[in-house]
Structures are given as structure tokens and as C-alpha cells.
Design an enzyme around this catalytic site. Sequence first.
Site, PDB file in Angstrom:
ATOM      1  N   GLU A  54      -3.765 -79.616 -41.769  1.00 60.88           N
ATOM      2  CA  GLU A  54      -5.123 -80.175 -41.770  1.00 60.88           C
ATOM      3  C   GLU A  54      -5.782 -80.012 -40.404  1.00 60.88           C
ATOM      4  O   GLU A  54      -6.991 -79.802 -40.294  1.00 60.88           O
ATOM      5  CB  GLU A  54      -5.100 -81.674 -42.081  1.00 60.88           C
ATOM      6  CG  GLU A  54      -4.522 -82.053 -43.421  1.00 60.88           C
ATOM      7  CD  GLU A  54      -3.010 -82.279 -43.361  1.00 60.88           C
ATOM      8  OE1 GLU A  54      -2.326 -81.573 -42.600  1.00 60.88           O
ATOM      9  OE2 GLU A  54      -2.533 -83.152 -44.088  1.00 60.88           O
ATOM     10  N   CYS A 104      -0.491 -87.031 -43.667  1.00 62.38           N
ATOM     11  CA  CYS A 104       0.527 -87.990 -43.209  1.00 62.38           C
ATOM     12  C   CYS A 104      -0.135 -89.260 -42.676  1.00 62.38           C
ATOM     13  O   CYS A 104      -1.164 -89.225 -42.015  1.00 62.38           O
ATOM     14  CB  CYS A 104       1.425 -87.359 -42.160  1.00 62.38           C
ATOM     15  SG  CYS A 104       0.593 -86.813 -40.672  1.00 62.38           S
ATOM     16  N   ARG A 205      15.923 -66.569 -39.508  1.00 63.11           N
ATOM     17  CA  ARG A 205      17.243 -66.779 -38.907  1.00 63.11           C
ATOM     18  C   ARG A 205      17.173 -67.824 -37.799  1.00 63.11           C
ATOM     19  O   ARG A 205      18.083 -68.627 -37.630  1.00 63.11           O
ATOM     20  CB  ARG A 205      17.762 -65.467 -38.304  1.00 63.11           C
ATOM     21  CG  ARG A 205      18.342 -64.528 -39.322  1.00 63.11           C
ATOM     22  CD  ARG A 205      18.865 -63.315 -38.577  1.00 63.11           C
ATOM     23  NE  ARG A 205      19.404 -62.302 -39.473  1.00 63.11           N
ATOM     24  CZ  ARG A 205      19.663 -61.056 -39.083  1.00 63.11           C
ATOM     25  NH1 ARG A 205      19.409 -60.674 -37.828  1.00 63.11           N
ATOM     26  NH2 ARG A 205      20.173 -60.196 -39.939  1.00 63.11           N
ATOM     27  N   THR A 217      30.522 -56.312 -45.438  1.00 63.59           N
ATOM     28  CA  THR A 217      29.261 -55.991 -44.752  1.00 63.59           C
ATOM     29  C   THR A 217      29.469 -56.050 -43.239  1.00 63.59           C
ATOM     30  O   THR A 217      28.966 -55.196 -42.494  1.00 63.59           O
ATOM     31  CB  THR A 217      28.152 -56.975 -45.178  1.00 63.59           C
ATOM     32  OG1 THR A 217      28.125 -57.034 -46.597  1.00 63.59           O
ATOM     33  CG2 THR A 217      26.796 -56.549 -44.662  1.00 63.59           C
TER      34      THR A 217
END
Length: 334
Positions: A54, A104, A205, A217
Site C-alpha cells: 500500500e 495491517c 535461494r 546432480t
Amino acid sequence: MKTTAHAMKLALDLAWDYQLLTFPNPAVGAVCISADGAILSVGAHKVAGGPHAEVYALRDAYSLLSGDNTLAECYDAHTIHDYLRTHHNNIFNSVSMAVTLEPCSHSGKTPSCALLIRDLGIKELFIACKDPNPQAANGGKILEDAGIKCTFEVMESEGQKLLEPFIKWQNSPFVFFKWAQRLDGTIDNGIISSEMSRKHVHALREQCDLIVIGGNTVRHDRPSLDARLVNGKAPDVLIYSQKSDFDITIPLFSIPNRQVFIASDFERIKEYRLVMIEGGVGMFEASREVCDWYLSYIAPKIGGGLQTLGIITEDFEVLHAKITDNIILWMKKK
Ligand code: AOF
Ligand code: ZN
């Protein structure tokens, strides 16, 4: 599309751009609408501790309506709140807002949005969802008590999807599986997604506290699994593997301030709150039970790879799709 629905859709789309990046806060979007139904400004919460959605929308609506650009490059919530409170000059009296989350009521890392909106004299509010955080909830009530008309549950189900990770990580880890693929479905052999997509992954990440990756992997790709493209902090790593005989010169083992675990189960995940899983078919199958969402980057390329996820059978619901230089798909199992 009606202005309200159009404005709410914009607010939702903008919020999705920062999905998970606002951890531990929810992703939130906001739009300011003029008396004649024009979109004045848009805003999204970008990072915890930064201005709420906002506040960005109000900052930019203020600049547009007043011609005063003092706040144009301001990213400090307290400064924006204080400046708008003292300079608004009733400029907002004909402005309405669409917000994906009720403003809020509390002062947390930043001051209360509901009190700011009340003090600026915004005309009307359209709200998708109530705030599930009891400390910040009931901002809508503050606004209604001040005589501001609030319409709740505008595109509420779309707003709830946006809030799912926030609700989940209150009490347990939120886990998502991420992969990049070409149009032909291949997921192997070199860099697939665009630089923008890879930066997005690194930004994710940075917010995650754990990355889970398959042993094969790790052996094959020798990854770092850090957030270097955004100069961010690297998360801990759980290597999902039956064997623990890894070459410790693989870069992921020498990242400072990181713990690396090797395990043949996912128990470790319970100690974390935001977890990304990277991998192929094996990881996809193994992590089915622990995975909440799926994130796929689809690159407009054909050729260059061999492996696909094609032996898996799964039906997804699309939560959000964004088309940029790649297609970014947020999904969950149907
Ligand atoms: C809003 N707009 O854009 C967001 C809200 O510590 P703070 O001040 O950043 O407050 C975080 C809490 O505020 C968060 O847990 C959630 O309840 C609400 N998030 N509220 O009015 C926003 N992100
Ligand atoms: Zn707020």
C-alpha cells in the site's frame, strides 16, 4: 473487466512477482484508483522490513497527483509514512484502493498501513483477504470504524493462493520444487533459462534457508548452489543420497557460513521454513510427499538436451503464470 476486478488482478499479478521473496512476510499487492476509475499507481511488498504494498502505491499516487517528486526514489517505510501524513493535503479523498491483503493494523518493522490509509482519507477499499496474522489483522475494521467503505472478499480465492506459503511457514516448512525446461521438455545440458530467470532463482535461494538436491546432480553438475547473481546469502544444503562419498572440492562444500547435510531421507527439512528442491525425475518422485508447490521456468528454445520429466505422471493446477523472456509457472498438484 470492471475497474475493481482489473485493479485487483493487477495487484495480484504484481504481488506474484515477489512471491516467496518477501519471506517471512506474505506477498501483497496494492493499486490506487482515481475517481473516474483510472489506475493511478501500483505497489508490491518486495522484501521483509521494506515498505508494504500500500505504501508504494500511495507514494506513487501522491507523486502523480501532487507533482511533488520528493518521495520518488524513497524506499524507507517510515520516511514515506511520515511525509505522506504531513503533506497529503487531502489529495487522496477521491482515491480508492484495491489490496490483496487487508491493510495491517499493527506497527511491526514498519508502521501500520491501516492507520496511514485512514489518516490520508482514502475514499474506498477493495480487499481480497483478511490478514491471517493475528498481530496485524483487523485493519479493515479500523478503516470501517473511521467511515471508509471496505468491500471484502474481492477475488478472495486468488488472494488465498497468494497467501498459501505465508500460512504454511507459520508452523511448518514450505517446500517447492523448481526446474527449468526447454519447449521440448528437456531439462539437461547447460544453461536453459534466461539471465532474468536465473537471477530470480538466486533471489529465491537467498530467501530459502535450505536447498535440497539429488546426489547424482551434485556429482554430475558440481554446483555452488549459492545466490551469487544477487550477492545474497547462500542457504544450507541437503544432498539427498544413499551414499556419502562426495568429492569435497565440489564448490557447494566450500561456501562460508553454510551447513551441508547428506541423508537418504527428508527429515532435516523439518528444521527449516522455506525450502527449495532442485533436481530431475528422481528428486521429483522422491520429494512428492514433502512438496507443496512447483515452480517451472520454460525457455523458448528447442534442442540441445536429452532428458525430460516425461516419465512422470502429474496433473497441476496453475496458481500463476507470468510471461517474460521465459514463462514462469507456479503450480501445485491437483
Ligand atoms: C500490509 N501490506 O504489503 C504486507 C502486510 O513487520 P512488518 O511491519 O513488515 O509487518 C509484517 C506483517 O504485516 C506480516 O506478518 C503480515 O501480517 C502483514 N503484511 N500487510 O498491510 C503488506 N506485506
Ligand atoms: Zn501494512
